[in-house]
Motif scaffolding. Structure first.
Motif, PDB file in Angstrom:
ATOM      1  N   VAL A   1      36.541  47.521  35.371  1.00  0.00           N
ATOM      2  CA  VAL A   1      35.837  46.551  36.318  1.00  0.00           C
ATOM      3  C   VAL A   1      34.917  47.319  37.317  1.00  0.00           C
ATOM      4  CG1 VAL A   1      36.420  44.590  38.092  1.00  0.00           C
ATOM      5  CG2 VAL A   1      37.891  44.900  35.983  1.00  0.00           C
TER       6      VAL A   1
ATOM      7  N   GLN B   1      51.953  42.374  34.843  1.00  0.00           N
ATOM      8  CA  GLN B   1      51.571  41.584  36.198  1.00  0.00           C
ATOM      9  C   GLN B   1      50.857  42.538  37.297  1.00  0.00           C
ATOM     10  OE1 GLN B   1      55.574  40.265  36.894  1.00  0.00           O
ATOM     11  NE2 GLN B   1      55.044  38.067  36.599  1.00  0.00           N
TER      12      GLN B   1
ATOM     13  N   SER C   1      47.422  43.150  36.125  1.00  0.00           N
ATOM     14  CA  SER C   1      46.496  41.888  36.244  1.00  0.00           C
ATOM     15  C   SER C   1      46.228  41.467  37.573  1.00  0.00           C
ATOM     16  CB  SER C   1      47.311  40.694  35.654  1.00  0.00           C
ATOM     17  OG  SER C   1      46.594  39.399  35.965  1.00  0.00           O
ATOM     18  N   MET C   2      47.154  41.763  38.548  1.00  0.00           N
ATOM     19  CA  MET C   2      46.867  41.892  40.009  1.00  0.00           C
ATOM     20  C   MET C   2      45.849  42.724  40.614  1.00  0.00           C
ATOM     21  SD  MET C   2      49.826  41.741  42.843  1.00  0.00           S
ATOM     22  CE  MET C   2      50.055  43.428  43.027  1.00  0.00           C
TER      23      MET C   2
ATOM     24  N   GLY D   1      42.259  41.747  39.395  1.00  0.00           N
ATOM     25  CA  GLY D   1      41.928  40.583  40.182  1.00  0.00           C
ATOM     26  C   GLY D   1      41.168  41.174  41.470  1.00  0.00           C
TER      27      GLY D   1
ATOM     28  N   LEU E   1      37.945  42.718  41.002  1.00  0.00           N
ATOM     29  CA  LEU E   1      37.022  41.951  40.335  1.00  0.00           C
ATOM     30  C   LEU E   1      36.585  41.304  41.771  1.00  0.00           C
ATOM     31  CD1 LEU E   1      35.385  40.545  38.323  1.00  0.00           C
ATOM     32  CD2 LEU E   1      36.916  39.032  37.973  1.00  0.00           C
ATOM     33  N   VAL E   2      37.188  40.853  42.626  1.00  0.00           N
ATOM     34  CA  VAL E   2      36.964  40.374  43.971  1.00  0.00           C
ATOM     35  C   VAL E   2      36.156  41.266  44.665  1.00  0.00           C
ATOM     36  CG1 VAL E   2      37.680  39.602  46.104  1.00  0.00           C
ATOM     37  CG2 VAL E   2      38.611  38.673  44.003  1.00  0.00           C
TER      38      VAL E   2
ATOM     39  N   THR F   1      32.924  42.675  43.231  1.00  0.00           N
ATOM     40  CA  THR F   1      31.772  41.625  43.552  1.00  0.00           C
ATOM     41  C   THR F   1      31.195  41.590  44.926  1.00  0.00           C
ATOM     42  OG1 THR F   1      32.948  40.063  41.784  1.00  0.00           O
ATOM     43  CG2 THR F   1      31.142  39.185  43.313  1.00  0.00           C
TER      44      THR F   1
ATOM     45  N   MET G   1      33.844  32.953  47.203  1.00  0.00           N
ATOM     46  CA  MET G   1      35.179  33.596  46.408  1.00  0.00           C
ATOM     47  C   MET G   1      36.503  33.821  47.502  1.00  0.00           C
ATOM     48  SD  MET G   1      34.576  37.126  44.363  1.00  0.00           S
ATOM     49  CE  MET G   1      35.322  37.182  42.828  1.00  0.00           C
TER      50      MET G   1
ATOM     51  N   ARG H   1      49.910  34.233  35.313  1.00  0.00           N
ATOM     52  CA  ARG H   1      49.975  35.335  34.449  1.00  0.00           C
ATOM     53  C   ARG H   1      51.485  35.323  33.625  1.00  0.00           C
ATOM     54  NH1 ARG H   1      49.173  38.470  39.439  1.00  0.00           N
ATOM     55  NH2 ARG H   1      47.027  38.369  39.068  1.00  0.00           N
TER      56      ARG H   1
END
Lengths: 336, 336
Positions: free
Chosen positions: A185, A313, A316-317, A320, A323-324, A327, B8, B233
């Motif tokens: 990412v 988990q 994935s956290m 995320g 990604l935020v 961006t 966001m 998730r």
């Protein structure tokens, strides 16, 4: 743009193709992980091959060399410094992994040897950037719409930055798929920054070949990570080892310095930095309180594990969060 | 750009904050999932609350309305059509979920009712785009550097596209965290496309407010998905239901049409489309061969499950594919 696409796909393909052979070969050599006795209950991971970073290295090297624009167009070309920093950082990690694997013990390189190697790479690269006409000692400050001329302080500060990011990356590599996902990412965010800068500059700018090369390298990294994850996601068949984590850390730091945006490492590499910072906080708190701990275990991903979150988990956290923040990093380039 | 960042973060915050209350409230109402008897071994998921999509809806609605630029600047503003398409699509899904939950059975709306509702939304939106001066019947074709004027064919083709994407999104929503993860990456890709188009256009272009609004909406979607994943998730505490999947599908299709780039749905929504296509192939193959199956089960994510991949492995794989194809979609905007 086609070169960037090509780099991502080529690197992905090479990592995917190299995977099974590399795993079989490392298993044959008995280059398995020796799980640290004091860690959380990861004993079942004993014997999983390390040095999976070589898979990514193959993809990044081939894709960067084949797809970088200066091969064909001439002009500004950062492919050599990008590859030098990431692969020399990898060299230190590889030496560490190799010694551990051969001696079958947890201790690899001595801390002083490791740091000495990293200092040479980081300082050399800082000097390169300092004297390069397209980089220099001025860094861009996101959100403040300004640039700071660090002058001669550029050299020690950037040397420390590179070392810090390489080691943060190394510290974060403790759960199946964690650093690979976060780096996929994060590198994509760097590539998006290159694309936005190219779009802002317009087709005539002299900076384009340089930006294009950095974009190619960033997407080669992203592709390599995604390919590697095929074998590294939970339950992992192979680990990247210090080989891989230092390769990725070196690559991230090199991109940031060449783009004159070291501050964005705090966003794009937020989770690796968090890993380092949690280790530092834990140690100081332990010393100050004479034996108390602020986290159940550091780096902080092990704290979350002990809190009852599963490996997937946490991955994935962290993805995320990246990604935020990635961006936001891209948006900051247009805002500032 | 600050509005996009704000959208966001706001949407993420709202989804995170709404989560625990929504889960408790739905549990109290006994709005749990009735697991389809013929599916893979997901019986333990019986009773998990559905309609988690409401959490995302709250974030998307609030963030889009607060952060979209025309509130403050005037000019081109797509916030109403974006919200209309996504929320009306959600309405169909919500009706379906609601009937299932109240009647405690697997059958919700009748297929004809569902399709009728979707046709009204999709056709209405296609007419809106057809007559809008900034959209119209010309679509941009990636990689070919050209645009095709679909003329009056725009209406039926785009109506079908919207319906197809909404239902694909719905079909993909079958594993914990799957559609949420893929949509987080996909919406971020749309936002990056908006940023690149803004950078290409330069600050003076009249198109900016419209692009900015689409970017705000896309990142509101991404933030909502990331927040929702906190609860969705593996192992999921809540499902998004048709409520959520049709909301996301509607949003994706609306963005694509307003940007005049429906073809990019094949890249950014590749995995939902793959879900639909696998169902279609399975059915035709079954009919043609009088009872043979090409996949162990369709949609194809269940095929992978039966092949022995875990839910988290499939989610990670689909996310990687979406990251690669989403990046290619962004690059195609600069190339073409």
């Amino acid at each position: 743009m086609y070169r960037m696409m090509g780099a991502m796909l080529l690197s992905l393909g090479i990592a995917l193709a190299a995977g099974p052979k590399l795993i079989a070969w490392l298993r044959k050599l008995h280059f398995g992980q020796t799980i640290y006795e004091l860690g959380p209950a990861h004993q079942k991971k004993q014997g999983t091959p390390v040095m999976g970073g070589l898979m990514m290295a193959a993809g990044i090297l081939a894709a960067s060399l084949i797809c970088h624009p200066a091969c064909w167009q001439g002009g500004e070309d950062f492919v050599i410094p990008l590859l030098a920093v990431s692969f020399l950082s990898m060299g230190v990690g590889f030496a560490d992994d190799y010694i551990k694997a051969v001696r079958k013990q947890h201790e690899g390189l001595k801390p002083l040897q490791k740091i000495a190697g990293q200092v040479v790479v980081a300082a050399g690269f800082s000097v390169y950037c300092y004297f390069h006409p397209a980089v220099g000692s001025k860094v861009l400050v996101p959100f403040l719409n300004t640039e700071w001329d660090l002058g001669i302080w550029y050299l020690p500060l950037m040397t420390l930055t590179v070392i810090f990011i390489v080691n943060s990356s190394n510290l974060q590599d403790g759960l199946d798929g964690l650093l690979g996902t976060v780096s996929a990412v994060g590198s994509s965010a760097w590539a998006m920054i290159c694309v936005v800068l190219i779009a802002l500059a317009g087709a005539g700018s002299s900076d384009i070949p340089g930006l294009n090369t950095i974009g190619v390298f960033a997407l080669a990294m992203a592709g390599a990570c995604i390919g590697f994850l095929r074998y590294n996601r939970y339950p992992a068949k192979i680990f990247m080892g210090d080989t891989g984590s230092m390769l990725l850390g070196g690559g991230m730091a090199a991109i940031a310095l060449l783009l004159r945006r070291p501050f964005l490492l705090l966003l794009i590499c937020f989770t690796p930095v968090m890993s380092s910072v949690s280790v530092i906080i834990q140690r100081y708190y332990f010393k100050l309180t004479h034996g108390k701990r602020i986290f159940l275990m550091s780096p902080i991903h092990h704290h979350f594990e002990k809190k009852g979150y599963s490996e997937t988990q946490i991955v994935s956290m962290y993805a995320g969060i990246t990604l935020v923040l990635g961006t936001i990093a891209v948006l900051s380039v247009v805002a500032g």
